[in-house]
Design an enzyme around this catalytic site. Structure first.
Site, PDB file in Angstrom:
ATOM      1  N   GLY A  23       9.476   4.347  -8.106  1.00  0.00           N
ATOM      2  CA  GLY A  23       9.036   2.995  -8.452  1.00  0.00           C
ATOM      3  C   GLY A  23       8.888   2.067  -7.263  1.00  0.00           C
ATOM      4  CG  ASN A  25       3.243   2.134  -5.107  1.00  0.00           C
ATOM      5  OD1 ASN A  25       2.597   1.514  -4.269  1.00  0.00           O
ATOM      6  ND2 ASN A  25       3.562   3.416  -4.963  1.00  0.00           N
ATOM      7  CG  MET A 101       4.809  12.017 -11.686  1.00  0.00           C
ATOM      8  SD  MET A 101       3.500  11.982 -10.428  1.00  0.00           S
ATOM      9  CE  MET A 101       3.328  13.736 -10.089  1.00  0.00           C
ATOM     10  CG  ASN A 118      -3.757   6.743 -11.014  1.00  0.00           C
ATOM     11  OD1 ASN A 118      -2.538   6.562 -11.040  1.00  0.00           O
ATOM     12  ND2 ASN A 118      -4.292   7.866 -10.564  1.00  0.00           N
ATOM     13  CG  HIS A 120      -5.044  10.134  -5.850  1.00  0.00           C
ATOM     14  ND1 HIS A 120      -4.299  11.018  -6.612  1.00  0.00           N
ATOM     15  CD2 HIS A 120      -5.601  10.864  -4.861  1.00  0.00           C
ATOM     16  CE1 HIS A 120      -4.425  12.235  -6.109  1.00  0.00           C
ATOM     17  NE2 HIS A 120      -5.209  12.167  -5.039  1.00  0.00           N
TER      18      HIS A 120
HETATM   19  C1  GRF Z   1       2.580   7.108  -4.857  1.00  0.00           C
HETATM   20  O1  GRF Z   1       2.369   7.820  -3.664  1.00  0.00           O
HETATM   21  C2  GRF Z   1       1.321   7.126  -5.689  1.00  0.00           C
HETATM   22  O2  GRF Z   1       0.157   7.139  -4.924  1.00  0.00           O
HETATM   23  C3  GRF Z   1       1.438   8.396  -6.448  1.00  0.00           C
HETATM   24  O3  GRF Z   1       2.815   8.535  -6.741  1.00  0.00           O
HETATM   25  C4  GRF Z   1       3.571   7.841  -5.747  1.00  0.00           C
HETATM   26  C5  GRF Z   1       4.482   6.899  -6.485  1.00  0.00           C
HETATM   27  O4  GRF Z   1       5.534   6.412  -5.735  1.00  0.00           O
HETATM   28  N1  GRF Z   1       0.588   8.369  -7.622  1.00  0.00           N
HETATM   29  P1  GRF Z   1       6.515   5.308  -6.341  1.00  0.00           P
HETATM   30  O5  GRF Z   1       7.137   5.881  -7.614  1.00  0.00           O
HETATM   31  O6  GRF Z   1       5.729   4.080  -6.621  1.00  0.00           O
HETATM   32  O7  GRF Z   1       7.551   5.108  -5.282  1.00  0.00           O
END
Ligand code: GRF
Length: 213
Positions: A23, A25, A101, A118, A120
């Site tokens: 988490g 992000n 995921m 999303n 990526h």
């Molecule tokens: C990120 O690298 C994103 O691009 C990918 O999963 C990762 C998520 O990281 N889809 P976090 O859970 O936000 O730390």
């Protein structure tokens, strides 16, 4: 969508966030809202895993949060119907996937058309899938990057909103590259959500994304 008066967004964009893991992000979005650089309100965080650390971040930030578990996803359509209902009930205008995921299916996509975002960790359409950073590193590319796009039914294939290139430097390890990619994500994702909040992002009839201003 956030209302716009004289180019200034006045009402926070209501977003729901989907997570599965650390988490970081989600945290970047929380921090940008707190810093006043992102005019949004997180109305609900849902994790596909009860043990995701992102749920701790949501709790610490005082955000409404819920978790599904593996059993829910044995019936993907039921799980996605539930997600759509929960986000609608919370008043979400957009759904932001942040390290989620699981695949989103039509139950969510039809409820939020061109409103599921999303992130990526590669320059799509290259290196789709769950191991994009490692796949790019192993392929020996000299430039990889990050992509923010609208989700659609084809995995990692929806209309691209924003991309940022990141050079693979001589002497980089996979961990060094991962760290730079995650740093870039934490900067770009809140910026793109702010553009949505300002009503600057549209998708044309050819499924291409345009950003005003
Ligand atoms: C990120 O690298 C994103 O691009 C990918 O999963 C990762 C998520 O990281 N889809 P976090 O859970 O936000 O730390």
């Amino acid at each position: 969508m956030g209302e716009t008066v004289c180019g200034e967004s006045v009402r926070p964009l209501k977003i729901g966030v989907l997570i599965s893991g650390s988490g970081s992000n989600l945290q970047a979005i929380i921090d940008a809202i707190e810093a006043g650089t992102l005019n949004a309100e997180i109305v609900l965080v849902i994790s596909s895993r009860p043990d995701a650390y992102g749920l701790v971040r949501a709790e610490q930030a005082g955000l409404p949060h819920k978790a599904l578990n593996r059993e829910w996803y044995e019936d993907a359509s039921r799980a996605n119907g539930h997600l759509a209902g929960q986000f609608k009930a919370a008043g979400a205008e957009y759904i932001v996937m942040a390290g989620y995921m699981r695949k989103v299916t039509e139950e969510v996509l039809d409820a939020f058309p061109d409103r599921v975002l999303n992130l990526h960790p590669a320059l799509l359409p290259s290196f789709k899938g769950a191991h994009a950073i490692a796949d790019a590193f192993e392929a020996g590319v000299k430039v990889t990057g990050i992509t923010v796009h609208f989700a659609n039914i084809e995995y990692d294939k929806g209309p691209i909103i924003a991309q940022m290139p990141i050079a693979v430097e001589e002497g980089d390890t996979l961990e060094m590259l991962e760290a730079r990619i995650h740093d870039a994500e934490h900067g770009l994702y809140p910026q793109v959500i702010e553009m949505l909040a300002q009503g600057r992002i549209s998708v044309d009839e050819n499924r291409k994304v345009h950003i005003d201003g």
